[in-house]
Design a protein around this motif. Sequence first.
Motif, short mmCIF file in Angstrom:
data_model
loop_
_atom_site.label_atom_id
_atom_site.label_comp_id
_atom_site.label_asym_id
_atom_site.label_seq_id
_atom_site.Cartn_x
_atom_site.Cartn_y
_atom_site.Cartn_z
N VAL A 116 -4.14 -2.69 6.59
CA VAL A 116 -4.18 -2.88 5.14
C VAL A 116 -4.83 -4.22 4.82
CG1 VAL A 116 -2.82 -3.04 3.04
CG2 VAL A 116 -2.12 -1.46 4.87
N HIS A 117 -5.93 -4.20 4.05
CA HIS A 117 -6.63 -5.43 3.70
C HIS A 117 -5.73 -6.28 2.80
CE1 HIS A 117 -9.67 -8.14 2.04
NE2 HIS A 117 -10.44 -7.78 3.06
N THR B 296 -7.68 -6.24 -1.06
CA THR B 296 -7.95 -4.94 -1.68
C THR B 296 -6.81 -3.94 -1.46
OG1 THR B 296 -9.06 -4.05 0.29
CG2 THR B 296 -10.40 -5.31 -1.28
N ASN C 105 0.86 -1.18 0.00
CA ASN C 105 0.00 0.00 0.00
C ASN C 105 0.90 1.24 0.00
OD1 ASN C 105 -1.36 2.33 1.47
ND2 ASN C 105 -3.11 0.97 1.19
N LYS D 297 0.11 2.01 9.88
CA LYS D 297 -0.70 1.00 9.22
C LYS D 297 -1.06 -0.16 10.14
CE LYS D 297 1.51 2.10 4.79
NZ LYS D 297 2.31 1.60 3.66
N ARG E 224 -6.54 -1.80 0.74
CA ARG E 224 -7.03 -0.54 1.29
C ARG E 224 -6.67 -0.46 2.77
NH1 ARG E 224 -13.19 0.30 0.48
NH2 ARG E 224 -12.59 2.21 1.60
N CYS E 225 -6.30 0.75 3.20
CA CYS E 225 -5.97 0.98 4.60
C CYS E 225 -7.25 1.42 5.31
CB CYS E 225 -4.87 2.03 4.74
SG CYS E 225 -4.19 2.17 6.40
N VAL E 226 -7.80 0.56 6.15
CA VAL E 226 -9.11 0.78 6.77
C VAL E 226 -8.95 1.50 8.10
CG1 VAL E 226 -11.18 -0.35 7.65
CG2 VAL E 226 -10.00 -1.29 5.64
N ARG F 6 -0.23 4.46 -0.71
CA ARG F 6 -0.94 5.72 -0.51
C ARG F 6 -0.97 6.13 0.96
NH1 ARG F 6 -6.60 5.49 -3.44
NH2 ARG F 6 -6.52 7.69 -2.78
#
Length: 593
Positions: free
Chosen positions: A77-78, A81, A13, A20, A83-85, A15
């Motif tokens: 981080v998933h 995907t 990830n 994280k 994505r950092c939730v 972004r």
Amino acid sequence: MAIREILATQERNKRAKGDKTYHLIVSFPEGEVPTREQLADIEDTLCAGIGYAEHQRISAAHTNTKHFHIHIAINRVHPRTLRCVEPFYDHKELFKLCRALEQKHGLQLHPMDGPALPGRPGDLEAHAGEASFLRWVKETAGVELVERAGKAASWGELHAALERHGLAIRPKGAGLVIVQESTGLAVKESSVDRSLSAQALTKRLGAYEPPPRAQTQGRSNGDSSQWGAAGDAARPGRGGYQRAPLHRHADSEVLYQQYQAQRETLVKARAAQRAALRQAQAEHAKELAAWYAARRAEIKRSPVLSAAERRHAYAMLAHQRRADAAARRQELARQRQEAAQQGLPTWQDFLMAEAGRGNEVAVAVLRSRSRRQRRMAETLLTAADADAARHIVYERLQPKAGKDGALVYRVEDGGVVSDEAAQVRVTAVTAGAAFLALSLADDRFRGQALVVEGTQAFRRQVAQLAAMKGLEVRFADPELERERARMAERMTHAEGSTTVAAFISRRNSMRDTVPSVDYTRLWAGSDAGPAVYHGRRRLQDGAEVVLLQRGGETLVKPVTPAQAAKASTWRVGQTVELDSRGRFLTPSRGRKR
């Protein structure tokens, strides 16, 4: 391996720039340890509830504090995907999940339930032990304000209701606050009740309107028609907010007055110390300026210096002055920091310090606020009517007092005993800790049958110690009471020995079947010094001996009738001192009532 896999996922990830990893700590009440299956379900439920069911995580259980707890490090981080939730407002969801899990697994309820306040006021009350301004507003004016807000037709009516309590509504930021203008203290209206929120009031009463000018002028000019001759304190029941202890105990007021006097003395001492520092700084600056002025005058009057040399001397003098000023500033900063480190004690700190010094009233006040529930599956001693227990402090053992009034004793053999409001608990079981817990329970629950909970080995050890030490206790469990009686009878046979030598031999022969019996020998002149009194015995031939404990041994000291009469006034656990001729000196008191 698991850590490397998580780090590799986070690296993909690009972004997210912040942390994280989400760190979750799940703590349990002191003494409660769920099973492995329960812990797994708790972890899965909590992680899924905040949106991390499919995320990688590592968990570890810790027992390094009084509260068993688990750390859960979750990869935000998933793994698919990437994505950092971010779980926004997760605390609300976690609280609801914790309540459901407590009910599901039969765990103890969260200790903050009930009268405790949320947020910073609740933190202040837990830390200081004093009622917050928010609590005072809720208890003094809360009901009337909620009722008036529902019936008021204008802001003026609401201002009038607040005025009766010495309060006012003021805009702050995007909302409203309730202010006590005499002190400047303020709380959000919505924290008193949701019906008092800025949105609810403006929807009902329209845009905010300030209080009438007459009220404001009366308050600022000290109008006696508004406030009375003596201000807020003059109105019955409307004395305004003042610090007060949360502990509901008959003796808390007297102790609180002592605390306030001590705090006021410390405040004055700190103010005097700061004033002395400022005075010293001013005098030093004045002396420094005079000294450097004299040096500049000397350079100016010097007949031997050329113009270039004089300029160089001025420059060196200025450099030295700046260095002296910097050194002085550092010294003053150090002194101010030392003064700041001597913080003012809170009411809670004062009670804990007094309890540690043996003040039994302070112990009782601390315990009056304790909301701890009865612990299960632990090594503890209590009684059926635990609320009637006396408050005892073994000052000689220098216990540490907790905020809930628990006194923690540490025994030389590594044992730890916690004397709490309704029970005496052994957190680290040793022979010394078991005997101390038994002595505390005997003193606190005098006249009641003791309830002993814990492992079978601990229960048997307590029964044996009660018989060996000659303590006049009885147990609620019939089987445990029979064990104590059997052991007491065996000790009586040992006391029936015709000589001191036979008595010692018989006690040592019991060590094969009763491991808690210490090695016993005859007291000698080289044993002079302090020892712990463990009782006296009368032998079959009429001779009397006292039992002394020191260094893991039991010393048998034959005594005269006069010494036996003196020993009859001592209590088990007292420290006594003997000289080399076997004479008893005045014993130090091991207990305080």
